[in-house]
Scaffold this motif. Structure first.
Motif, mmCIF file in Angstrom:
data_model
loop_
_atom_site.group_PDB
_atom_site.id
_atom_site.type_symbol
_atom_site.label_atom_id
_atom_site.label_comp_id
_atom_site.label_asym_id
_atom_site.label_seq_id
_atom_site.Cartn_x
_atom_site.Cartn_y
_atom_site.Cartn_z
ATOM 1 N N VAL A 166 4.136 -0.146 -4.949
ATOM 2 C CA VAL A 166 5.056 -0.886 -4.072
ATOM 3 C C VAL A 166 4.265 -1.756 -3.106
ATOM 4 O O VAL A 166 4.591 -2.932 -2.897
ATOM 5 N N LEU A 167 3.212 -1.212 -2.510
ATOM 6 C CA LEU A 167 2.400 -1.992 -1.575
ATOM 7 C C LEU A 167 1.695 -3.150 -2.272
ATOM 8 O O LEU A 167 1.548 -4.232 -1.716
ATOM 9 N N ARG A 168 1.259 -2.931 -3.504
ATOM 10 C CA ARG A 168 0.587 -3.984 -4.252
ATOM 11 C C ARG A 168 1.564 -5.113 -4.586
ATOM 12 O O ARG A 168 1.232 -6.289 -4.467
ATOM 13 N N ARG A 169 2.797 -4.756 -4.997
ATOM 14 C CA ARG A 169 3.808 -5.776 -5.310
ATOM 15 C C ARG A 169 4.193 -6.576 -4.076
ATOM 16 O O ARG A 169 4.494 -7.763 -4.172
ATOM 17 N N ALA A 170 4.176 -5.921 -2.926
ATOM 18 C CA ALA A 170 4.530 -6.603 -1.684
ATOM 19 C C ALA A 170 3.391 -7.469 -1.170
ATOM 20 O O ALA A 170 3.562 -8.226 -0.230
ATOM 21 N N LYS A 229 -4.609 -5.218 -1.929
ATOM 22 C CA LYS A 229 -5.216 -5.908 -3.070
ATOM 23 C C LYS A 229 -5.342 -4.938 -4.232
ATOM 24 O O LYS A 229 -5.577 -3.743 -4.042
ATOM 25 N N PRO A 230 -5.199 -5.426 -5.454
ATOM 26 C CA PRO A 230 -5.416 -4.544 -6.598
ATOM 27 C C PRO A 230 -6.877 -4.113 -6.659
ATOM 28 O O PRO A 230 -7.774 -4.847 -6.264
ATOM 29 N N ALA A 265 1.750 9.071 -4.676
ATOM 30 C CA ALA A 265 0.722 8.154 -4.184
ATOM 31 C C ALA A 265 0.626 6.920 -5.076
ATOM 32 O O ALA A 265 0.486 5.794 -4.581
ATOM 33 N N ASP A 266 0.722 7.114 -6.384
ATOM 34 C CA ASP A 266 0.694 5.970 -7.303
ATOM 35 C C ASP A 266 1.894 5.055 -7.090
ATOM 36 O O ASP A 266 1.767 3.822 -7.111
ATOM 37 N N ALA A 267 3.077 5.640 -6.855
ATOM 38 C CA ALA A 267 4.273 4.830 -6.633
ATOM 39 C C ALA A 267 4.155 4.029 -5.332
ATOM 40 O O ALA A 267 4.499 2.841 -5.297
ATOM 41 N N VAL A 268 3.648 4.657 -4.280
ATOM 42 C CA VAL A 268 3.467 3.946 -3.008
ATOM 43 C C VAL A 268 2.462 2.812 -3.184
ATOM 44 O O VAL A 268 2.667 1.691 -2.694
#
Length: 126
Positions: free
Chosen positions: A59-63, A67-68, A53-56
């Protein structure tokens, strides 16, 4: 004949798994081992799910799709409001006329205002 006779053995029946038990302590350790194995598996699954879940989320935050999460701000008590704190001396605020030690003027009896208990500063609204 009684159960102490050599003709009969001291078998017991496990109420959890319906097994015929010869050594009760060994059978108890067997059940504890099964429980521990399931607990260890549960912890490993939870850890793996959290990492995934943290990795997903990364990735979504970098894309730019998520929002953080905002960092939590420390809660500060409100200032210059009823039940809050004075912005000058951090003393407690009360409505004028509630505390008998704080004098009020007769002309102010109809207009409620706040008074700081610490520095006796008057806070008028409106």
């Amino acid at each position: 004949m009684t159960n102490t006779s050599p003709m009969f053995s001291a078998f017991a029946l496990c109420h959890l798994c319906a097994a015929v038990v010869v050594d009760e302590e060994q059978h108890q350790r067997f059940h504890e081992g099964i429980v521990k194995a399931f607990e260890d598996r549960d912890k490993a699954v939870q850890k793996g799910f959290k990492q995934h879940a943290d990795a997903v989320r990364r990735v979504l935050r970098r894309a730019g799709l998520v929002k953080p999460e905002p960092k939590p701000q420390p809660r500060t008590p409100p200032t210059d409001v009823q039940g809050g704190m004075c912005s000058k001396c951090a003393g407690g605020l009360v409505t004028a006329g509630i505390d008998p030690q704080i004098p009020i003027r007769e002309s102010d009896a109809t207009v409620p205002y706040l008074v700081c208990v610490g520095c006796l500063r008057e806070i008028r609204r409106g």
